[in-house]
Design a protein around this motif. Sequence first.
Motif, mmCIF file in Angstrom:
data_model
loop_
_atom_site.group_PDB
_atom_site.id
_atom_site.type_symbol
_atom_site.label_atom_id
_atom_site.label_comp_id
_atom_site.label_asym_id
_atom_site.label_seq_id
_atom_site.Cartn_x
_atom_site.Cartn_y
_atom_site.Cartn_z
ATOM 1 N N SER A 177 -80.290 15.784 -20.176
ATOM 2 C CA SER A 177 -80.657 16.473 -18.940
ATOM 3 C C SER A 177 -82.144 16.811 -18.936
ATOM 4 O O SER A 177 -82.705 17.244 -19.946
ATOM 5 C CB SER A 177 -79.835 17.752 -18.794
ATOM 6 O OG SER A 177 -80.315 18.536 -17.722
ATOM 7 N N VAL A 216 -76.433 9.028 -25.676
ATOM 8 C CA VAL A 216 -76.250 10.092 -24.688
ATOM 9 C C VAL A 216 -77.298 9.991 -23.591
ATOM 10 O O VAL A 216 -78.352 9.366 -23.754
ATOM 11 C CB VAL A 216 -76.345 11.491 -25.346
ATOM 12 C CG1 VAL A 216 -75.241 11.695 -26.361
ATOM 13 C CG2 VAL A 216 -77.714 11.691 -25.993
ATOM 14 N N VAL A 238 -70.808 17.742 -23.468
ATOM 15 C CA VAL A 238 -71.772 18.031 -22.403
ATOM 16 C C VAL A 238 -72.316 19.442 -22.599
ATOM 17 O O VAL A 238 -71.568 20.388 -22.835
ATOM 18 C CB VAL A 238 -71.105 17.905 -21.016
ATOM 19 C CG1 VAL A 238 -72.068 18.329 -19.918
ATOM 20 C CG2 VAL A 238 -70.627 16.475 -20.790
ATOM 21 N N LYS A 265 -61.863 5.271 -19.695
ATOM 22 C CA LYS A 265 -62.596 6.279 -18.929
ATOM 23 C C LYS A 265 -62.496 6.015 -17.426
ATOM 24 O O LYS A 265 -62.429 6.949 -16.620
ATOM 25 C CB LYS A 265 -64.059 6.295 -19.372
ATOM 26 C CG LYS A 265 -64.879 7.420 -18.763
ATOM 27 C CD LYS A 265 -66.329 7.341 -19.240
ATOM 28 C CE LYS A 265 -66.431 7.570 -20.733
ATOM 29 N NZ LYS A 265 -67.854 7.595 -21.186
ATOM 30 N N GLU A 301 -74.388 13.663 -20.632
ATOM 31 C CA GLU A 301 -73.216 12.784 -20.673
ATOM 32 C C GLU A 301 -73.220 12.002 -21.980
ATOM 33 O O GLU A 301 -74.278 11.589 -22.468
ATOM 34 C CB GLU A 301 -73.222 11.807 -19.494
ATOM 35 C CG GLU A 301 -72.016 10.877 -19.468
ATOM 36 C CD GLU A 301 -72.119 9.810 -18.395
ATOM 37 O OE1 GLU A 301 -71.201 8.973 -18.302
ATOM 38 O OE2 GLU A 301 -73.131 9.808 -17.660
ATOM 39 N N GLU A 302 -72.039 11.823 -22.536
ATOM 40 C CA GLU A 302 -71.892 10.948 -23.699
ATOM 41 C C GLU A 302 -71.633 9.535 -23.196
ATOM 42 O O GLU A 302 -70.666 9.291 -22.479
ATOM 43 C CB GLU A 302 -70.735 11.414 -24.582
ATOM 44 C CG GLU A 302 -70.488 10.507 -25.781
ATOM 45 C CD GLU A 302 -69.196 10.830 -26.497
ATOM 46 O OE1 GLU A 302 -69.242 11.633 -27.445
ATOM 47 O OE2 GLU A 302 -68.141 10.289 -26.090
ATOM 48 N N ILE A 303 -72.487 8.615 -23.587
ATOM 49 C CA ILE A 303 -72.350 7.236 -23.129
ATOM 50 C C ILE A 303 -71.529 6.408 -24.110
ATOM 51 O O ILE A 303 -70.681 5.611 -23.712
ATOM 52 C CB ILE A 303 -73.746 6.615 -22.913
ATOM 53 C CG1 ILE A 303 -74.475 7.392 -21.808
ATOM 54 C CG2 ILE A 303 -73.641 5.138 -22.555
ATOM 55 C CD1 ILE A 303 -75.891 6.942 -21.571
ATOM 56 N N SER A 319 -80.180 17.557 -13.781
ATOM 57 C CA SER A 319 -78.843 18.137 -13.694
ATOM 58 C C SER A 319 -78.950 19.607 -13.331
ATOM 59 O O SER A 319 -79.768 20.339 -13.901
ATOM 60 C CB SER A 319 -78.101 17.980 -15.029
ATOM 61 O OG SER A 319 -76.856 18.637 -14.993
#
Length: 210
Positions: free
Chosen positions: A185, A182, A137, A98, A164-166, A154
Amino acid sequence: MKVSSKKKEKTEETPEQKPSAAPADAKQTKKKEINAEKAENFEEKYNELNDRFLRLAAEFDNYKKRAEKEKETVRLSGIRDLAASIFGILDSLELALKHSSQSDADSDGLIQGVRLTYEQSVSQLGNFGITQLSAGVGEKFNPSVHQAIESRPSEEVENGCVAEEIAKGYTAGETLIRPIFVAVSSGSAEPESSEPENKEQSGENEKPEK
């Protein structure tokens, strides 16, 4: 000379007496009763054995199902333990990809190697029935597969949706091994409200008493 005539003695013929049919009928009836009793006992014994057989067959079928279920549970437990031990490695590889810079020609070969290792690892997990889960997202937060790591404001993503995907999640069959980590928001950030400054202090304009 006198000839004496012998008188033939006539014997009276009596008709032969036939044996009475009553004893034979009684014997036959008794025999039928015995046979009927034997047949009844045989039927009872058959029903009893048949019931026992059906119960044993049902118990054996339940035993097979329990054994297969326990076997599958042990298998999935081993797979989950094995998979969980490499989730951290996959997370590190994914994080490296990433944040990698594709424009750097010197590191291009290294990046391709990391990507290949990552893809092969995920493929091997798939061979054991483990599926990788992703969250997009803007996707609505689903507590059954998502785990919120943080909440952030956001402007682009609606409140309560994935910002966001963590880290990816994983399932083994229908069992969730690890949820998708994740960031959620919290919606648009509200501007801070500033209170108007009071230039005049309390009692500033008050005239002193004479």
